[in-house]
Structures are given as C-alpha cells and as structure tokens.
Design a protein around this motif. Structure first.
Motif, PDB file in Angstrom:
ATOM      1  N   VAL A  36       0.860  -1.180   0.000  1.00  0.00           N
ATOM      2  CA  VAL A  36       0.000   0.000   0.000  1.00  0.00           C
ATOM      3  C   VAL A  36       0.899   1.233   0.000  1.00  0.00           C
ATOM      4  O   VAL A  36       1.696   1.427   0.927  1.00  0.00           O
ATOM      5  CB  VAL A  36      -0.939   0.026   1.222  1.00  0.00           C
ATOM      6  CG1 VAL A  36      -1.853   1.247   1.160  1.00  0.00           C
ATOM      7  CG2 VAL A  36      -1.766  -1.256   1.286  1.00  0.00           C
ATOM      8  N   ALA A  37       0.783   2.064  -1.030  1.00  0.00           N
ATOM      9  CA  ALA A  37       1.635   3.241  -1.163  1.00  0.00           C
ATOM     10  C   ALA A  37       0.814   4.384  -1.735  1.00  0.00           C
ATOM     11  O   ALA A  37      -0.293   4.174  -2.248  1.00  0.00           O
ATOM     12  CB  ALA A  37       2.832   2.929  -2.065  1.00  0.00           C
ATOM     13  N   ASP A  38       1.372   5.601  -1.674  1.00  0.00           N
ATOM     14  CA  ASP A  38       0.666   6.728  -2.287  1.00  0.00           C
ATOM     15  C   ASP A  38       1.579   7.647  -3.083  1.00  0.00           C
ATOM     16  O   ASP A  38       1.265   7.998  -4.209  1.00  0.00           O
ATOM     17  CB  ASP A  38      -0.134   7.516  -1.240  1.00  0.00           C
ATOM     18  CG  ASP A  38       0.726   8.170  -0.172  1.00  0.00           C
ATOM     19  OD1 ASP A  38       1.881   7.745   0.021  1.00  0.00           O
ATOM     20  OD2 ASP A  38       0.249   9.115   0.500  1.00  0.00           O
ATOM     21  N   THR A  39       2.727   8.022  -2.548  1.00  0.00           N
ATOM     22  CA  THR A  39       3.577   8.995  -3.236  1.00  0.00           C
ATOM     23  C   THR A  39       4.603   8.311  -4.131  1.00  0.00           C
ATOM     24  O   THR A  39       4.824   7.107  -4.057  1.00  0.00           O
ATOM     25  CB  THR A  39       4.319   9.886  -2.225  1.00  0.00           C
ATOM     26  OG1 THR A  39       5.170   9.056  -1.412  1.00  0.00           O
ATOM     27  CG2 THR A  39       3.343  10.629  -1.334  1.00  0.00           C
ATOM     28  N   ASP A  40       5.246   9.119  -4.976  1.00  0.00           N
ATOM     29  CA  ASP A  40       6.098   8.582  -6.042  1.00  0.00           C
ATOM     30  C   ASP A  40       7.216   7.685  -5.545  1.00  0.00           C
ATOM     31  O   ASP A  40       7.397   6.559  -6.032  1.00  0.00           O
ATOM     32  CB  ASP A  40       6.669   9.713  -6.891  1.00  0.00           C
ATOM     33  CG  ASP A  40       7.459  10.733  -6.078  1.00  0.00           C
ATOM     34  OD1 ASP A  40       7.212  10.851  -4.853  1.00  0.00           O
ATOM     35  OD2 ASP A  40       8.321  11.418  -6.650  1.00  0.00           O
ATOM     36  N   SER A  41       7.976   8.130  -4.565  1.00  0.00           N
ATOM     37  CA  SER A  41       9.127   7.341  -4.128  1.00  0.00           C
ATOM     38  C   SER A  41       8.694   6.051  -3.445  1.00  0.00           C
ATOM     39  O   SER A  41       9.313   4.986  -3.632  1.00  0.00           O
ATOM     40  CB  SER A  41      10.018   8.169  -3.187  1.00  0.00           C
ATOM     41  OG  SER A  41       9.284   8.631  -2.066  1.00  0.00           O
ATOM     42  N   TYR A  42       7.616   6.115  -2.667  1.00  0.00           N
ATOM     43  CA  TYR A  42       7.127   4.902  -2.004  1.00  0.00           C
ATOM     44  C   TYR A  42       6.505   3.931  -3.005  1.00  0.00           C
ATOM     45  O   TYR A  42       6.629   2.713  -2.854  1.00  0.00           O
ATOM     46  CB  TYR A  42       6.116   5.263  -0.916  1.00  0.00           C
ATOM     47  CG  TYR A  42       6.765   5.688   0.379  1.00  0.00           C
ATOM     48  CD1 TYR A  42       7.290   4.754   1.260  1.00  0.00           C
ATOM     49  CD2 TYR A  42       6.863   7.034   0.725  1.00  0.00           C
ATOM     50  CE1 TYR A  42       7.889   5.139   2.449  1.00  0.00           C
ATOM     51  CE2 TYR A  42       7.459   7.437   1.912  1.00  0.00           C
ATOM     52  CZ  TYR A  42       7.967   6.476   2.770  1.00  0.00           C
ATOM     53  OH  TYR A  42       8.575   6.856   3.946  1.00  0.00           O
ATOM     54  N   VAL A  43       5.821   4.443  -4.023  1.00  0.00           N
ATOM     55  CA  VAL A  43       5.256   3.575  -5.062  1.00  0.00           C
ATOM     56  C   VAL A  43       6.368   2.808  -5.777  1.00  0.00           C
ATOM     57  O   VAL A  43       6.283   1.588  -5.965  1.00  0.00           O
ATOM     58  CB  VAL A  43       4.424   4.406  -6.057  1.00  0.00           C
ATOM     59  CG1 VAL A  43       4.170   3.619  -7.339  1.00  0.00           C
ATOM     60  CG2 VAL A  43       3.095   4.819  -5.424  1.00  0.00           C
ATOM     61  N   LYS A  44       7.408   3.510  -6.163  1.00  0.00           N
ATOM     62  CA  LYS A  44       8.523   2.872  -6.867  1.00  0.00           C
ATOM     63  C   LYS A  44       9.176   1.804  -5.997  1.00  0.00           C
ATOM     64  O   LYS A  44       9.447   0.678  -6.443  1.00  0.00           O
ATOM     65  CB  LYS A  44       9.543   3.937  -7.268  1.00  0.00           C
ATOM     66  CG  LYS A  44      10.789   3.385  -7.963  1.00  0.00           C
ATOM     67  CD  LYS A  44      11.735   4.511  -8.336  1.00  0.00           C
ATOM     68  CE  LYS A  44      13.009   3.973  -8.973  1.00  0.00           C
ATOM     69  NZ  LYS A  44      13.950   5.047  -9.355  1.00  0.00           N
ATOM     70  N   TRP A  45       9.411   2.139  -4.734  1.00  0.00           N
ATOM     71  CA  TRP A  45      10.065   1.207  -3.813  1.00  0.00           C
ATOM     72  C   TRP A  45       9.206  -0.019  -3.541  1.00  0.00           C
ATOM     73  O   TRP A  45       9.659  -1.158  -3.626  1.00  0.00           O
ATOM     74  CB  TRP A  45      10.377   1.941  -2.509  1.00  0.00           C
ATOM     75  CG  TRP A  45      10.903   1.082  -1.418  1.00  0.00           C
ATOM     76  CD1 TRP A  45      12.160   0.524  -1.332  1.00  0.00           C
ATOM     77  CD2 TRP A  45      10.208   0.675  -0.228  1.00  0.00           C
ATOM     78  NE1 TRP A  45      12.275  -0.198  -0.165  1.00  0.00           N
ATOM     79  CE2 TRP A  45      11.102  -0.120   0.527  1.00  0.00           C
ATOM     80  CE3 TRP A  45       8.926   0.926   0.266  1.00  0.00           C
ATOM     81  CZ2 TRP A  45      10.736  -0.671   1.761  1.00  0.00           C
ATOM     82  CZ3 TRP A  45       8.565   0.384   1.486  1.00  0.00           C
ATOM     83  CH2 TRP A  45       9.465  -0.411   2.219  1.00  0.00           C
ATOM     84  N   ALA A  46       7.937   0.223  -3.220  1.00  0.00           N
ATOM     85  CA  ALA A  46       7.053  -0.880  -2.854  1.00  0.00           C
ATOM     86  C   ALA A  46       6.821  -1.828  -4.020  1.00  0.00           C
ATOM     87  O   ALA A  46       6.865  -3.055  -3.859  1.00  0.00           O
ATOM     88  CB  ALA A  46       5.723  -0.328  -2.347  1.00  0.00           C
ATOM     89  N   ALA A  47       6.588  -1.275  -5.199  1.00  0.00           N
ATOM     90  CA  ALA A  47       6.344  -2.119  -6.370  1.00  0.00           C
ATOM     91  C   ALA A  47       7.556  -2.975  -6.676  1.00  0.00           C
ATOM     92  O   ALA A  47       7.434  -4.172  -6.983  1.00  0.00           O
ATOM     93  CB  ALA A  47       5.984  -1.248  -7.573  1.00  0.00           C
ATOM     94  N   ALA A  48       8.736  -2.378  -6.581  1.00  0.00           N
ATOM     95  CA  ALA A  48       9.955  -3.140  -6.863  1.00  0.00           C
ATOM     96  C   ALA A  48      10.169  -4.236  -5.831  1.00  0.00           C
ATOM     97  O   ALA A  48      10.580  -5.347  -6.157  1.00  0.00           O
ATOM     98  CB  ALA A  48      11.162  -2.198  -6.903  1.00  0.00           C
TER      99      ALA A  48
END
Length: 415
Positions: A6-18
């Motif tokens: 579960v993420a919302d902002t750009d850097s967290y989205v990139k990190w979590a998805a990876a």
C-alpha cells in the motif's frame, strides 16, 4: 506468500512495487488515494521495468484490499503509514504488517520509528542502517524487528550508462534554502556551458501540479528561468531514473538514492558537498564513499565510482545476506500458529477524536467524514499555536544557555 503493498507517493510507489515484484512473492500494489498520490504519469515512470499488478483505491476500500493477504507492505509517509497499519491490524485474520523506507535512511530518526511502531517488521537496505536503527530503537525503548533487503531498484548488472549526459537527480527538500537551490541551478548552468556538446539533464520527479513525497518550494525550472541565459544543452526531463541513466555519463546529486541506483548500474557519481555534510542534507552516509565532490568537479565532470571499502556496509552487501523474506515467512507462520504476539504500542490518548485527527493527517481533504472536518477545524489552529510556542522556546534557549554559561564561568573564576 501473498503480499499487498500500500503506497501513495512517487518514491514509495517505486520502492514498494519493486520490492513485491520479487519472483518469490505473489505481489500486488494498491495506490491509496491521498492528497499526494501519484499521477498517472508518475505512476508509469515509477513502474518502469517492474511487472506487478497495480490498482488505485479509496481509503474506505483499504480493509477489503488487504483482506486475505499473508502480509501487507506499509509503504507511505509517517502519518499515512500509521493509518494503513491500524486498518490492516483490524482485519481478521490480521496480515503481518511490514514497513520500511524507500531510500537512504542515514541518519535514522525517531519519527520514522514512531509512526511505524505498529508494524511487525521494518525493512532497511544496508548493514549500517540496520545497526543504527537498532541502536536508536533501543535508546527510545521501541520494540522493533529489523530486516535487511537489497535496495530493490539498485541491482548490479543492469545495462545502463555509456552515454554522454550529466544527469542531476533533483530533490524537493535537499538543499532546502532558496539561496542554496539557486546555487545548484547556477552550478548546472556552469556545467552546461563548460561543454556545449554534451547535455546536462535536470531529472525531475513531478511535472507542475504533480505531488512528490516531500513538498517542494523553489523548483529548478523556476530557478533556472529566474537566473536566465540557460544554455540549450541544459534540459529538463521527467523520464524514469532507469531511462535517464541509460544515456548518462555520470550522475550528480546532493543525497538522492539515485546515487545508489546509478552506482549499481556502473554509472559514476558526484555527491555534491557544496553545502557541507550534515544530517539535514542527508549526505553523511557518503563520508568515506569517495563520491563527495565540489562544484568544480561537476563542471569538469569528474565522476567517480564508490570506494570498495565503503560498499559492503552501505547498500552493496551480498544479496544472499538479505533477510526480509525469511523474516516475513517466519512471522506469517507464527501468525498462522497463533504464536505471533500483538504489537506492544502506547495506547491512543484521546480516543475517537485522536483517531479522527490521525486519519485527517494521513488523508487530508480526502477524508470527507464529519468527524475529520471537525477535528481539523479545532485541532489545526491549536497545532499551529503549539508550533509557534516551540519555536519561541528554541529561540530563547540559546540566550538562556549563554547566560548560564557566563554565570558558571564567573563562579569558576571566583573559586
């Protein structure tokens, strides 16, 4: 294991998805609708080269989105992370709650631990980070389990580099002061003028109107326009960092995690120390790396690889030492057996009003509940007043300390 990130902002989205794209994981990414949630363009850039299902949800859909998962990766800024962890904790059966930070996390901060203390596991990306976070947690009396993972978008062996671009990884709050950001803009202009045959690329993470993890003031396009006379070989790019590094000769940053991503792909780096080395600049981690360099180094394109002695303790450990998946598996198995103890966290003082306030802090105007609007109406001016009081207290304290030191010196000399 099924892990829902579960993420919302750009850097967290990139990190979590990876992180959840690991082939050993049945991973999914859900983007939570908050005031700073990524745009479609930012989401596409963050997901470049990552294959994992992704969907957007509103906050009232969160509980259903994580139901049935073995673990939830709580990948968000502090207030949002706390909100997500609490919702996940109410699901029956409750998934293991995993959290972490998406980039360089040296020095560790108490707030990073505080907002995530309801999570069962905290993922970090270097031996040094684990060691320093463990020490801080012990000092603060926070019972937290830490795990090691290779920074997911910094795997060695990616085919990058070999180009001619000087890529500058911009950051929203580093440096923070307007005068310093103007200085960075001038350094980039000077580098472009030093060699008109090669590009200087200002790599930005958000277009005008898009949000980032941190709110930015004094953006580089605005500063460059203010300075004027920008050479034609200085350009702005909104491409993914992955794509930007493919045409890079080297990367320049103050303290962006892009430095690790570049070094992993064989792209040399300059970590600009024009404004010193400090916790506020988030660049103390580069001491001993060999990457620190001056404005003159940038103009001359004197990029460098990291020192071998620095690597193993800082983001380039052997991937076989990664423990995060083993730790998640252990926690999931203990949860299934009923032996995973509940998290020991301080009780929420203030009851439902405090919960409503925390939800409002996480979601902002996306929280359209009546209680959310009421606590914001009452709590926001109170919080502002407390902030003023803290600033006044800090302003007076140096004077008091100085006076106390003078009196102490006088007593010493009299004795």
């Amino acid at each position: 294991m099924r892990i829902v990130a579960v993420a919302d902002t750009d850097s967290y989205v990139k990190w979590a998805a990876a992180l959840v794209s690991d082939p050993r994981v049945d991973g999914e990414l859900v983007v939570l609708d908050t005031e700073l949630a990524v745009s479609e363009a930012q989401l596409a850039a963050a997901m470049s080269g990552i294959e994992v299902p992704v969907r957007r949800i509103a906050h009232h859909e969160l509980e259903r989105a994580v139901a049935g998962a073995d673990a939830v990766l709580v990948a968000a800024r502090g207030p949002v992370a706390r909100f997500v962890a609490r919702i996940a904790g109410r699901v029956d059966p409750s998934p293991v709650r995993v959290t972490g930070l998406p980039g360089i996390s040296i020095p560790p901060t108490w707030l990073a631990l505080h907002f995530r203390r309801e999570c069962d596991l905290f993922v970090l990306h270097s031996r040094r980070e684990v060691r320093e976070f463990e020490q801080l947690a012990d000092e603060r009396g926070i019972d937290q389990r830490f795990a090691l993972a290779t920074l997911p978008f910094a795997h060695a062996g990616d085919e990058r580099g070999g180009g001619t671009d000087l890529v500058f990884a911009a950051q929203a709050i580093v440096p923070r002061e307007r005068s310093d950001r103007l200085r960075v803009a001038q350094i980039l202009i000077d580098a472009a003028r030093a060699d008109p045959t090669r590009r200087v690329v200002v790599k930005l993470r958000g277009r005008p109107g898009e949000h980032e993890t941190h709110r930015e003031f004094d953006s580089y396009p605005e500063l460059l326009a203010e300075i004027g006379g920008v050479p034609p070989n200085l350009v702005v790019s909104y491409a993914s960092m992955r794509d930007a590094l493919r045409s890079a000769e080297g990367l320049v940053t103050v303290s962006s995690t892009a430095a690790i991503e570049a070094a992993a792909g064989g792209v040399p780096v300059i970590a600009l120390d024009e404004f010193g080395v400090s916790s506020e600049l988030i660049n103390v981690v580069f001491v001993g790396s060999g990457l620190l360099g001056s404005a003159a180094d940038v103009a001359a394109r004197r990029f460098r690889p990291p020192e071998a002695a620095w690597l193993a303790d800082n983001y380039f450990h052997d991937a076989r030492d990664d423990s995060w998946l083993r730790d998640v598996e252990d926690l999931v198995e203990r949860r299934r057996r009923g032996t995973l103890a509940p998290r020991s966290v301080p009780p929420i003082v203030g009851g439902r009003c405090r919960e409503a306030w925390d939800r409002r802090q996480a979601l902002g105007r996306r929280d359209r509940s009546t209680t959310g609007r009421m606590v914001a109406l009452v709590g926001t001016p109170i919080r502002a007043a407390l902030g003023v009081a803290r600033r006044v207290r800090r302003w007076w304290r140096p004077a008091e300390d100085s006076a106390g030191q003078t009196r102490s010196s006088a007593r010493s000399s009299c004795t």
